[in-house]
Design a protein around this motif. Structure first.
Motif, mmCIF file in Angstrom:
data_model
loop_
_atom_site.group_PDB
_atom_site.id
_atom_site.type_symbol
_atom_site.label_atom_id
_atom_site.label_comp_id
_atom_site.label_asym_id
_atom_site.label_seq_id
_atom_site.Cartn_x
_atom_site.Cartn_y
_atom_site.Cartn_z
ATOM 1 N N ARG A 35 58.391 15.420 15.778
ATOM 2 C CA ARG A 35 57.296 16.062 14.342
ATOM 3 C C ARG A 35 56.863 17.498 14.626
ATOM 4 O O ARG A 35 56.996 18.641 13.684
ATOM 5 C CB ARG A 35 55.781 15.362 14.322
ATOM 6 N N LEU A 36 57.067 17.790 15.906
ATOM 7 C CA LEU A 36 56.652 19.189 16.329
ATOM 8 C C LEU A 36 57.813 20.826 15.394
ATOM 9 O O LEU A 36 58.083 21.364 14.691
ATOM 10 C CB LEU A 36 56.578 19.778 18.048
ATOM 11 N N ILE A 37 59.677 19.525 15.946
ATOM 12 C CA ILE A 37 60.541 20.756 15.658
ATOM 13 C C ILE A 37 60.041 20.532 13.974
ATOM 14 O O ILE A 37 61.317 21.388 13.596
ATOM 15 C CB ILE A 37 61.774 19.851 16.330
ATOM 16 N N ASP A 38 60.455 19.621 13.243
ATOM 17 C CA ASP A 38 59.570 19.539 12.008
ATOM 18 C C ASP A 38 58.610 20.480 11.769
ATOM 19 O O ASP A 38 58.896 21.253 10.389
ATOM 20 C CB ASP A 38 59.763 18.603 11.364
ATOM 21 N N TRP A 39 58.084 20.662 12.337
ATOM 22 C CA TRP A 39 56.605 21.536 11.552
ATOM 23 C C TRP A 39 57.109 23.143 11.846
ATOM 24 O O TRP A 39 56.802 23.692 11.310
ATOM 25 C CB TRP A 39 55.649 21.858 12.671
ATOM 26 N N PHE A 40 57.615 23.215 12.838
ATOM 27 C CA PHE A 40 58.243 24.416 13.235
ATOM 28 C C PHE A 40 59.356 25.185 12.257
ATOM 29 O O PHE A 40 59.390 25.996 11.513
ATOM 30 C CB PHE A 40 58.869 25.133 14.931
ATOM 31 N N VAL A 96 44.809 23.192 7.996
ATOM 32 C CA VAL A 96 45.057 23.284 9.978
ATOM 33 C C VAL A 96 45.022 22.198 10.524
ATOM 34 O O VAL A 96 45.487 21.439 11.555
ATOM 35 C CB VAL A 96 43.901 24.376 9.783
ATOM 36 N N ARG A 97 44.016 21.164 9.806
ATOM 37 C CA ARG A 97 43.283 20.447 10.430
ATOM 38 C C ARG A 97 44.683 18.972 10.218
ATOM 39 O O ARG A 97 44.542 18.363 11.312
ATOM 40 C CB ARG A 97 42.108 19.597 9.988
ATOM 41 N N ALA A 98 44.843 18.972 9.097
ATOM 42 C CA ALA A 98 46.146 18.050 8.632
ATOM 43 C C ALA A 98 46.840 17.885 9.882
ATOM 44 O O ALA A 98 47.841 16.838 10.411
ATOM 45 C CB ALA A 98 46.430 18.511 7.387
ATOM 46 N N ASP A 99 47.829 19.542 10.085
ATOM 47 C CA ASP A 99 48.133 19.954 11.243
ATOM 48 C C ASP A 99 47.760 18.945 13.013
ATOM 49 O O ASP A 99 48.938 18.246 13.030
ATOM 50 C CB ASP A 99 48.861 20.887 10.999
ATOM 51 N N ILE A 100 46.721 19.128 12.933
ATOM 52 C CA ILE A 100 46.507 19.587 13.780
ATOM 53 C C ILE A 100 46.374 17.078 14.216
ATOM 54 O O ILE A 100 46.774 16.744 15.344
ATOM 55 C CB ILE A 100 44.802 19.242 14.557
ATOM 56 N N SER A 101 45.766 17.534 13.311
ATOM 57 C CA SER A 101 46.291 16.085 13.553
ATOM 58 C C SER A 101 47.182 15.283 12.994
ATOM 59 O O SER A 101 47.857 13.505 14.337
ATOM 60 C CB SER A 101 45.237 14.588 11.838
ATOM 61 N N HIS A 102 48.291 15.485 12.243
ATOM 62 C CA HIS A 102 49.883 15.704 12.263
ATOM 63 C C HIS A 102 50.370 14.882 14.399
ATOM 64 O O HIS A 102 51.560 14.799 14.614
ATOM 65 C CB HIS A 102 50.749 15.605 11.283
ATOM 66 N N LEU A 103 50.091 15.950 14.664
ATOM 67 C CA LEU A 103 50.657 16.581 16.125
ATOM 68 C C LEU A 103 50.486 15.368 17.080
ATOM 69 O O LEU A 103 50.264 16.119 18.002
ATOM 70 C CB LEU A 103 51.302 18.307 16.493
ATOM 71 N N GLY A 104 49.332 14.763 17.019
ATOM 72 C CA GLY A 104 48.574 14.134 18.281
ATOM 73 C C GLY A 104 47.314 15.125 18.746
ATOM 74 O O GLY A 104 46.967 14.884 19.873
ATOM 75 N N LEU A 105 46.954 16.065 18.012
ATOM 76 C CA LEU A 105 46.439 16.827 19.111
ATOM 77 C C LEU A 105 44.754 17.108 18.786
ATOM 78 O O LEU A 105 43.828 17.685 19.281
ATOM 79 C CB LEU A 105 46.648 18.890 18.645
ATOM 80 N N THR A 106 44.259 15.881 17.682
ATOM 81 C CA THR A 106 42.467 15.633 17.742
ATOM 82 C C THR A 106 42.323 15.865 18.791
ATOM 83 O O THR A 106 40.877 16.044 19.305
ATOM 84 C CB THR A 106 42.304 14.917 16.613
ATOM 85 N N ARG A 107 42.171 14.694 19.636
ATOM 86 C CA ARG A 107 41.242 14.212 20.650
ATOM 87 C C ARG A 107 41.246 15.827 21.613
ATOM 88 O O ARG A 107 39.924 16.206 21.909
ATOM 89 C CB ARG A 107 41.773 13.453 21.572
ATOM 90 N N PHE A 108 42.397 16.364 21.573
ATOM 91 C CA PHE A 108 41.745 17.363 22.525
ATOM 92 C C PHE A 108 41.232 18.527 22.651
ATOM 93 O O PHE A 108 40.394 19.051 22.523
ATOM 94 C CB PHE A 108 43.083 18.081 22.941
#
Length: 360
Positions: free
Chosen positions: A180-185, A258-270
């Motif tokens: 997912r991250l590679i696709d986001w970049f 930005v919040r949607a991207d953070i959630s998509h990449l699994g970073l919300t908890r951190f």
């Protein structure tokens, strides 16, 4: 670090970056000596020198401590200034071959500080858009002391500067998230390579990440540093300044994106834990936080930054060091299981298919 000393240190850092308008009350004779040691440990001594000049005479350190900080501040400028010049030299050479280049990580973050040359930086990181083999071939033919990695070139630039090239800026150890991250970049690459910014000292203009992109990317990099045991206090300061700048200039809907991207990449908890730490240490206002803060997993971030849990302690003894390492791994497995178990598969893949670049 004692509690009152830690509070004074954080107060001084808030005052230095403009987050607090009142200077800390530190004992002129004994307190500043210990504070200088704390600042040195966190690579923040140079950041505070300009703040001392704004303090009233009664709160400034002794002349000896001031001179030490002035010398260190000047040496920091002398070390960082060549990085920008070397960055432009390498970027221009790559541009002649049609490679698009974007300056990432510490040097763009330094531009958000009151004194950009005071931010501790030791390396130039460039995101290069181009075929890996062509980039490696060009680097091997045009730069001295070249060491080319399997996925990304990584070469030192003599005498004191190091430049690293990345085909994409960072990666996750969890394979599903990494895809997912590679696709986001890929989706955001064009905007980053066209965002030109003037560098300090008049050395030229170079593409740097947009604030919107950096809100996700620097959160990701902070998380990777956290997971790898390399999280430093300056990482917290970076993200505080980034959020303040982002919400000051953000357009309609950018924060939600930005919040949607953070959630998509699994970073919300951190991200929620980091917001709590930033609120407690740097008093980041709630209006500048990208997600609501949560105290639930914040203790691990506190211990990584201020107790050096992720770093070796040579005087702690092997038994205590082993216990801390075991406890740390257990907590990561408990709170961040996908990255923890992903690391096992990642290292197993390295063993089978050869070493890959960690991209930190």
């Amino acid at each position: 670090m004692e509690t009152n000393k830690l509070e004074q240190f954080l107060h001084l850092m808030r005052y230095s970056i403009g987050a607090d308008s009142t200077p800390p009350d530190i004992d002129r004779d004994s307190g500043w000596g210990d504070m200088y040691d704390f600042l040195w440990d966190h690579d923040a001594a140079a950041l505070c020198f300009e703040a001392i000049a704004r303090m009233p005479d009664s709160k400034r350190p002794t002349l000896n401590t001031t001179i030490c900080m002035a010398i260190f501040s000047r040496s920091r400028e002398d070390a960082v200034r060549p990085l920008y010049s070397r960055c432009m030299q390498v970027a221009r050479k790559l541009a002649t071959q049609g490679f698009y280049v974007c300056l990432i990580n510490s040097l763009p973050m330094a531009l958000l500080y009151p004194g950009p040359l005071q931010r501790h930086c030791t390396v130039v990181d460039l995101w290069v858009c181009g075929d890996n083999r062509k980039v490696m071939d060009f680097v091997s033919k045009n730069f001295t002391a070249t060491q080319v990695g399997v996925c990304d070139p990584d070469f030192p630039m003599p005498p004191e500067c190091c430049v690293r090239l990345f085909s994409y800026p960072t990666m996750m150890l969890s394979s599903s998230v990494n895809l997912r991250l590679i696709d986001w970049f890929g989706k955001h690459a064009v905007d980053q390579f066209s965002n030109a910014v003037d560098l300090p000292g008049g050395v030229g203009a170079i593409a740097t990440p947009t604030l919107r992109f950096n809100m996700v990317y620097m959160l990701l990099r902070t998380y990777r540093c956290f997971f790898a045991g390399k999280l430093a206090f300056l990482n917290l300061v970076d993200y505080h300044l980034l959020m303040v700048a982002f919400f000051r200039d953000a357009g309609p809907g950018e924060a939600d994106a930005v919040r949607a991207d953070i959630s998509h990449l699994g970073l919300t908890r951190f991200a929620r834990s980091l917001m709590y730490v930033l609120g407690e240490t740097l008093h980041t206002p709630a209006s500048s936080m990208i997600v609501p803060p949560s105290r639930k997993h914040s203790g691990l971030i506190f211990s990584e930054v201020f107790c050096r849990e992720g770093m070796s302690r040579p005087h702690a003894g092997w038994l205590l060091t082993a216990w801390r390492a075991l406890r740390r791994r257990y907590l990561f497995m408990l709170h961040y299981p996908s990255e923890t178990f992903g690391a096992l598969w990642f290292r197993f893949g390295e063993l089978l298919f050869g070493k890959t670049t960690d991209c930190l």
